[in-house]
Design a protein around this motif. Structure first.
Motif, mmCIF file in Angstrom:
data_model
loop_
_atom_site.group_PDB
_atom_site.id
_atom_site.type_symbol
_atom_site.label_atom_id
_atom_site.label_comp_id
_atom_site.label_asym_id
_atom_site.label_seq_id
_atom_site.Cartn_x
_atom_site.Cartn_y
_atom_site.Cartn_z
ATOM 1 N N GLU A 81 4.542 0.378 -1.277
ATOM 2 C CA GLU A 81 3.069 0.795 -1.578
ATOM 3 C C GLU A 81 2.402 0.801 -0.400
ATOM 4 O O GLU A 81 1.802 2.225 -0.012
ATOM 5 N N ASN A 82 2.295 0.043 0.558
ATOM 6 C CA ASN A 82 1.419 0.045 1.645
ATOM 7 C C ASN A 82 2.142 1.221 2.880
ATOM 8 O O ASN A 82 1.416 2.020 3.334
ATOM 9 N N VAL A 85 0.805 4.655 1.279
ATOM 10 C CA VAL A 85 -0.610 4.733 1.461
ATOM 11 C C VAL A 85 -0.834 5.252 3.116
ATOM 12 O O VAL A 85 -1.331 5.945 3.295
ATOM 13 N N GLY A 88 -0.030 8.765 3.788
ATOM 14 C CA GLY A 88 -0.760 9.700 3.411
ATOM 15 C C GLY A 88 0.145 10.732 2.132
ATOM 16 O O GLY A 88 -0.449 11.554 1.730
ATOM 17 N N ASP A 90 0.968 11.846 -1.366
ATOM 18 C CA ASP A 90 0.044 12.404 -2.486
ATOM 19 C C ASP A 90 0.104 11.476 -3.501
ATOM 20 O O ASP A 90 1.120 10.478 -3.789
ATOM 21 N N GLU A 91 -1.129 11.008 -4.425
ATOM 22 C CA GLU A 91 -1.250 10.063 -5.345
ATOM 23 C C GLU A 91 -0.448 9.981 -6.428
ATOM 24 O O GLU A 91 0.359 9.304 -6.656
ATOM 25 N N ASN A 92 0.037 11.391 -7.112
ATOM 26 C CA ASN A 92 0.765 11.448 -7.863
ATOM 27 C C ASN A 92 2.142 11.335 -7.637
ATOM 28 O O ASN A 92 3.051 10.484 -8.456
ATOM 29 N N LYS A 94 3.230 9.202 -5.026
ATOM 30 C CA LYS A 94 3.359 7.890 -4.776
ATOM 31 C C LYS A 94 3.573 7.098 -6.163
ATOM 32 O O LYS A 94 4.158 6.150 -6.088
ATOM 33 N N THR A 95 2.591 7.378 -7.285
ATOM 34 C CA THR A 95 2.668 6.622 -8.405
ATOM 35 C C THR A 95 4.149 6.755 -9.213
ATOM 36 O O THR A 95 4.678 5.922 -9.567
ATOM 37 N N SER A 96 4.708 7.981 -8.895
ATOM 38 C CA SER A 96 6.025 8.254 -9.424
ATOM 39 C C SER A 96 7.181 7.693 -8.704
ATOM 40 O O SER A 96 8.026 6.843 -9.122
ATOM 41 N N SER A 99 6.547 3.882 -9.566
ATOM 42 C CA SER A 99 7.166 3.432 -11.232
ATOM 43 C C SER A 99 8.605 3.656 -10.951
ATOM 44 O O SER A 99 9.111 2.686 -12.052
#
Length: 223
Positions: A81-82, A85, A88, A90-92, A94-96, A99
């Motif tokens: 995760e670090n 982040v 940079g 993209d949030e979507n 990163k979430t995928s 998960s």
């Protein structure tokens, strides 16, 4: 964020994080899973989406970083995760990726908590990891891991566990190496999520069955 740059950085992070692991869960394993996952993704029609292919590649490369079997520091679970982040991502996306990594383990499927609904890319990454756990490579990895834990090859008096919970599965102390085939590896063919994964699993599963038949005959002095 250039796609090639982040992949190279992910490769370096993975190699560094897994450097001390035995050969069953080393960098070569993650590279094989990456190559399998990209191949499966292409067969499943994901290649038209560069974002999907990047999710697949990064999740496959990083899926064993901070693996509970090797974790030496609780903070290692936050490495991926670090990294995402910092780069940079993209949030979507990163979430995928997170998960997929969180939900793809066999212990999660036992407990009914899989990531199969998290995103379309989940199945190809999980199937790739499971393909590398079966067949000739899977057999080699299984005995390599068992040897690293000083585990008995086989003991006819110790039967495979049929009532596995997540907690019992994570307790490796009771296992023999051969029992791991019956408790997990021989079940993976039926748990493949993609058609491409199912096709490839057939051959690898058959090879394991033939290996075990020969193993038991030699163990009993019948061969």
């Amino acid at each position: 964020m250039a796609e090639t740059d982040i992949v190279i950085k992910a490769e370096e992070l993975m190699k560094s994080a897994m450097k001390g692991n035995d050969a069953s869960h080393d960098a070569a394993h993650s590279f094989r899973v990456r190559d399998l996952a990209l191949s499966l993704a292409t067969e499943e029609g994901f290649s038209a989406s560069p974002d999907s292919m990047l999710i697949v590649e990064l999740a496959a490369l990083l899926h064993d970083v901070g693996d509970y079997k090797y974790i030496r520091d609780p903070s290692e679970g936050e490495i991926v995760e670090n990294f995402l982040v910092k780069e940079g991502v993209d949030e979507n996306m990163k979430t995928s990726i997170l998960s997929i990594i969180k939900g793809m383990g066999f212990k999660e499927e036992i407990s009914g908590l899989t990531g199969s609904t998290c995103c379309p890319e989940f199945g190809v990454v999980q199937d790739a990891d499971r393909l590398d756990a079966i067949g000739a490579i899977g057999i080699a990895r299984c005995f390599t891991f068992g040897g690293s834990r000083n585990r008995a090859l086989h003991d006819p008096q110790i039967k495979p566990r049929s009532d596995l919970s997540k907690e019992k599965y994570m307790n490796k102390d009771e296992l023999t190496t051969v029992n791991h085939f019956h408790e997990k590896l021989l079940k993976l063919k039926e748990l493949m999520k993609t058609k491409a994964g199912q096709r490839r699993a057939e051959r690898r599963h058959k090879f394991m069955e033939e290996f075990l038949e020969e193993f038991y005959e030699e163990w009993d002095g019948r061969a």
